[in-house]
Scaffold this motif. Structure first.
Motif, PDB file in Angstrom:
ATOM      1  N   GLY A   7     -27.377  97.361 115.164  1.00 51.54           N
ATOM      2  CA  GLY A   7     -27.977  98.100 116.264  1.00 51.54           C
ATOM      3  C   GLY A   7     -28.701  99.371 115.839  1.00 51.54           C
ATOM      4  N   PHE A   8     -28.872  99.583 114.535  1.00 49.20           N
ATOM      5  CA  PHE A   8     -29.636 100.718 114.031  1.00 49.20           C
ATOM      6  C   PHE A   8     -30.196 100.344 112.665  1.00 49.20           C
ATOM      7  N   ASP A   9     -31.195 101.073 112.251  1.00 47.39           N
ATOM      8  CA  ASP A   9     -31.815 100.858 110.955  1.00 47.39           C
ATOM      9  C   ASP A   9     -30.998 101.582 109.894  1.00 47.39           C
ATOM     10  N   VAL A  10     -30.407 100.851 108.977  1.00 50.23           N
ATOM     11  CA  VAL A  10     -29.549 101.440 107.950  1.00 50.23           C
ATOM     12  C   VAL A  10     -30.300 102.511 107.152  1.00 50.23           C
ATOM     13  N   THR A  11     -31.571 102.303 106.907  1.00 47.04           N
ATOM     14  CA  THR A  11     -32.346 103.269 106.116  1.00 47.04           C
ATOM     15  C   THR A  11     -32.547 104.590 106.842  1.00 47.04           C
ATOM     16  N   SER A  12     -32.253 104.643 108.146  1.00 44.46           N
ATOM     17  CA  SER A  12     -32.424 105.885 108.911  1.00 44.46           C
ATOM     18  C   SER A  12     -31.220 106.817 108.788  1.00 44.46           C
ATOM     19  N   VAL A  13     -30.132 106.366 108.197  1.00 40.93           N
ATOM     20  CA  VAL A  13     -28.932 107.195 108.050  1.00 40.93           C
ATOM     21  C   VAL A  13     -29.232 108.290 107.030  1.00 40.93           C
ATOM     22  N   GLN A  14     -29.173 109.529 107.469  1.00 42.66           N
ATOM     23  CA  GLN A  14     -29.493 110.658 106.607  1.00 42.66           C
ATOM     24  C   GLN A  14     -28.258 111.420 106.133  1.00 42.66           C
ATOM     25  N   ALA A  15     -27.121 111.135 106.706  1.00 37.91           N
ATOM     26  CA  ALA A  15     -25.890 111.833 106.322  1.00 37.91           C
ATOM     27  C   ALA A  15     -25.447 111.388 104.935  1.00 37.91           C
ATOM     28  N   PRO A  16     -24.948 112.327 104.139  1.00 36.00           N
ATOM     29  CA  PRO A  16     -24.369 111.921 102.862  1.00 36.00           C
ATOM     30  C   PRO A  16     -23.085 111.145 103.129  1.00 36.00           C
ATOM     31  N   LEU A  17     -22.838 110.115 102.356  1.00 34.92           N
ATOM     32  CA  LEU A  17     -21.629 109.331 102.565  1.00 34.92           C
ATOM     33  C   LEU A  17     -21.211 108.664 101.274  1.00 34.92           C
ATOM     34  N   GLN A  18     -19.974 108.211 101.261  1.00 35.79           N
ATOM     35  CA  GLN A  18     -19.458 107.442 100.143  1.00 35.79           C
ATOM     36  C   GLN A  18     -19.230 106.021 100.617  1.00 35.79           C
ATOM     37  N   LEU A  19     -19.703 105.082  99.827  1.00 37.81           N
ATOM     38  CA  LEU A  19     -19.532 103.663 100.117  1.00 37.81           C
ATOM     39  C   LEU A  19     -18.613 103.088  99.050  1.00 37.81           C
ATOM     40  N   TRP A  20     -17.523 102.503  99.469  1.00 35.42           N
ATOM     41  CA  TRP A  20     -16.549 101.907  98.552  1.00 35.42           C
ATOM     42  C   TRP A  20     -16.564 100.405  98.779  1.00 35.42           C
ATOM     43  N   HIS A  21     -16.582  99.638  97.686  1.00 37.27           N
ATOM     44  CA  HIS A  21     -16.587  98.180  97.821  1.00 37.27           C
ATOM     45  C   HIS A  21     -15.832  97.565  96.657  1.00 37.27           C
ATOM     46  N   GLY A  22     -14.973  96.611  96.960  1.00 38.59           N
ATOM     47  CA  GLY A  22     -14.233  95.892  95.921  1.00 38.59           C
ATOM     48  C   GLY A  22     -15.043  94.727  95.397  1.00 38.59           C
ATOM     49  N   THR A  23     -15.076  94.576  94.078  1.00 35.45           N
ATOM     50  CA  THR A  23     -15.865  93.492  93.483  1.00 35.45           C
ATOM     51  C   THR A  23     -15.276  92.112  93.777  1.00 35.45           C
ATOM     52  N   LEU A  67     -12.802 112.144  98.349  1.00 37.67           N
ATOM     53  CA  LEU A  67     -13.399 112.645  99.585  1.00 37.67           C
ATOM     54  C   LEU A  67     -13.147 114.144  99.736  1.00 37.67           C
ATOM     55  N   LEU A  68     -11.939 114.577  99.416  1.00 36.06           N
ATOM     56  CA  LEU A  68     -11.618 116.004  99.509  1.00 36.06           C
ATOM     57  C   LEU A  68     -12.416 116.821  98.497  1.00 36.06           C
ATOM     58  N   GLU A  69     -12.583 116.301  97.288  1.00 33.42           N
ATOM     59  CA  GLU A  69     -13.403 116.986  96.292  1.00 33.42           C
ATOM     60  C   GLU A  69     -14.845 117.108  96.774  1.00 33.42           C
ATOM     61  N   SER A  70     -15.359 116.059  97.372  1.00 32.01           N
ATOM     62  CA  SER A  70     -16.736 116.045  97.856  1.00 32.01           C
ATOM     63  C   SER A  70     -16.931 116.990  99.030  1.00 32.01           C
ATOM     64  N   ARG A  71     -15.877 117.228  99.772  1.00 35.54           N
ATOM     65  CA  ARG A  71     -15.970 118.081 100.963  1.00 35.54           C
ATOM     66  C   ARG A  71     -16.449 119.484 100.615  1.00 35.54           C
TER      67      ARG A  71
END
Length: 84
Positions: A7-23, A67-71
């Motif tokens: 429901g939104f364009d992923v490329t429009s997300v401007q907030a910094p974020l962390q993406l975690w994914h298991g291989t 996440l706390l370090e990044s904060r």
């Protein structure tokens, strides 16, 4: 993205974020995690070797610590998996 559009364009997300994914995620394929990571302009992506879809259960301490370090650098939104 797998079952329905978000429901939104992923490329429009401007907030910094962390993406975690298991291989070893057998729910969200690596190609989708890689696509989402590439589409997010301010994503810091971490792939956890041999982790599955619920990687946050086994890696909660590591995730929270990072996440706390990044904060200190500013607000960060944590995402456990590419989609789900």
């Amino acid at each position: 993205m797998l079952a329905r559009r978000w429901g939104f364009d992923v490329t429009s997300v401007q907030a910094p974020l962390q993406l975690w994914h298991g291989t070893a995620d057998d729910v969200v394929p690596m190609w989708l995690a890689e696509w989402v990571a590439g589409a997010l302009p301010h994503a810091e992506t971490r792939y956890i070797e041999d982790a599955g879809h619920l990687l946050m259960l086994d890696h909660m301490t590591e995730i929270v610590e990072l996440l706390l370090e990044s904060r200190a650098a500013g607000p960060v939104v944590g995402v456990a998996a590419a989609a789900g």
